[in-house]
Design an enzyme around this catalytic site. Structure first.
Site, short mmCIF file in Angstrom:
data_model
loop_
_atom_site.label_atom_id
_atom_site.label_comp_id
_atom_site.label_asym_id
_atom_site.label_seq_id
_atom_site.Cartn_x
_atom_site.Cartn_y
_atom_site.Cartn_z
CG ASP A 164 -2.06 0.97 1.11
OD1 ASP A 164 -3.21 0.52 1.03
OD2 ASP A 164 -1.81 2.20 1.09
CD GLN A 213 -14.60 -0.38 -3.15
OE1 GLN A 213 -15.78 -0.59 -2.89
NE2 GLN A 213 -13.92 -1.02 -4.08
CG HIS A 221 -8.39 -2.86 -2.61
ND1 HIS A 221 -9.25 -2.10 -3.35
CD2 HIS A 221 -8.25 -2.24 -1.42
CE1 HIS A 221 -9.63 -1.05 -2.64
NE2 HIS A 221 -9.05 -1.11 -1.45
CG PHE A 222 -8.67 -9.66 -0.09
CD1 PHE A 222 -9.10 -9.88 -1.40
CD2 PHE A 222 -9.26 -10.39 0.93
CE1 PHE A 222 -10.10 -10.80 -1.67
CE2 PHE A 222 -10.26 -11.32 0.66
CZ PHE A 222 -10.69 -11.52 -0.63
CG HIS A 223 -7.06 -2.90 2.89
ND1 HIS A 223 -6.31 -1.76 2.78
CD2 HIS A 223 -8.25 -2.62 2.28
CE1 HIS A 223 -7.00 -0.83 2.15
NE2 HIS A 223 -8.19 -1.32 1.84
P1 AMP Z 1 -9.76 1.48 0.11
O1 AMP Z 1 -10.03 2.67 1.00
O2 AMP Z 1 -10.19 0.19 0.75
O3 AMP Z 1 -10.34 1.67 -1.29
O4 AMP Z 1 -8.20 1.38 0.00
C1 AMP Z 1 -7.48 1.88 -1.08
C2 AMP Z 1 -6.05 1.72 -0.69
O5 AMP Z 1 -5.25 1.89 -1.83
C3 AMP Z 1 -5.58 2.77 0.34
O6 AMP Z 1 -5.06 2.08 1.48
C4 AMP Z 1 -4.52 3.56 -0.41
O7 AMP Z 1 -3.46 3.97 0.42
C5 AMP Z 1 -4.08 2.57 -1.46
N1 AMP Z 1 -3.54 3.14 -2.68
C6 AMP Z 1 -4.03 4.15 -3.42
N2 AMP Z 1 -3.27 4.34 -4.52
C7 AMP Z 1 -2.29 3.42 -4.48
C8 AMP Z 1 -1.17 3.10 -5.32
N3 AMP Z 1 -0.93 3.78 -6.45
N4 AMP Z 1 -0.36 2.09 -4.96
C9 AMP Z 1 -0.59 1.40 -3.82
N5 AMP Z 1 -1.63 1.64 -2.99
C10 AMP Z 1 -2.45 2.64 -3.31
#
Ligand code: AMP
Length: 142
Positions: free
Chosen positions: A37, A98, A104-106
Site C-alpha cells: 500500500d 472504499q 482489493h484485500f487489505h
Molecule cells: P480502500 O479505502 O479500501 O479503497 O483502500 C485503497 C487503498 O489503496 C488505500 O489504502 C490507499 O493507500 C491505497 N492506494 C491508493 N493508490 C495506491 C497506489 N498507487 N499504490 C498502492 N496503494 C495505493
C-alpha cells in the site's frame, strides 16, 4: 464510462496491472497481484487484487475465487514473517471507506501499537522503507 458507484473508469490499480504506474510488487501470477500500500496504515500493509477489473467482491466469477484467495493466503504467510497479528479486510462501497474501486484485500500487520481501529495519520511510503519491508517479507519461495 462510470461504475455503478458513479466513479470514473480510470483505475490506478488497472494502471499498476498494466505496468503503467509504479508499485512495490510482492507477488504476481497470471490472474492476481499483490503490492505494498502506498499509504500504509502499518509497516507491511499490503493489497491483493484480481488483475481483471471488478469494483466489488460480488462481481467476481466463481472460477476466480480460488486463485484470488490463494494469493491472499500466500501473502498472509509472508506477512507472518513480520508479525502473526494482522487484519484481512475489504472495504466495500463508499460508505464503508472504499476509495479505489477495484476490488482489493487489505492485509494490515498489527504490532504493539494503538488498537486496530484507531485512526492514525498516513503518509506515503518512502522508497527506503519500501525496500526494507520487501526485504523482510522475503521471497515467495522461502
Ligand atoms: P480502500 O479505502 O479500501 O479503497 O483502500 C485503497 C487503498 O489503496 C488505500 O489504502 C490507499 O493507500 C491505497 N492506494 C491508493 N493508490 C495506491 C497506489 N498507487 N499504490 C498502492 N496503494 C495505493
Amino acid at each position: 464510462m462510470t461504475s455503478p458507484e458513479g466513479h470514473a473508469a480510470h483505475c490506478i490499480f488497472d494502471e499498476i496491472v498494466a505496468g503503467r504506474a509504479p508499485t512495490h510488487k510482492i507477488y504476481e501470477d497470471k490472474d492476481t497481484l499483490a503490492f505494498l500500500d502506498l499509504f500504509p496504515i502499518t509497516r507491511g500493509h499490503t493489497l491483493v487484487i484480481p488483475k481483471r477489473h471488478v469494483d466489488r467482491l460480488t462481481e467476481l466469477r466463481e472460477n476466480e475465487y480460488e486463485d484470488l484467495f490463494r494469493t491472499v493466503v500466500t501473502v498472509c504467510r509472508r506477512v507472518e514473517r513480520l508479525t502473526k497479528d494482522y487484519n484481512v479486510a475489504i472495504n466495500q462501497g463508499r460508505l464503508a471507506g472504499q476509495l479505489v474501486f477495484h476490488l482489493h484485500f487489505h492485509i494490515i500487520p498489527r504490532y504493539n501499537t494503538p488498537g486496530p481501529f484507531a485512526i492514525s495519520p498516513r503518509t506515503r511510503i518512502r522508497e527506503d522503507e519500501a525496500q526494507a519491508v520487501l526485504a523482510d517479507l522475503g521471497d515467495v519461495s522461502e
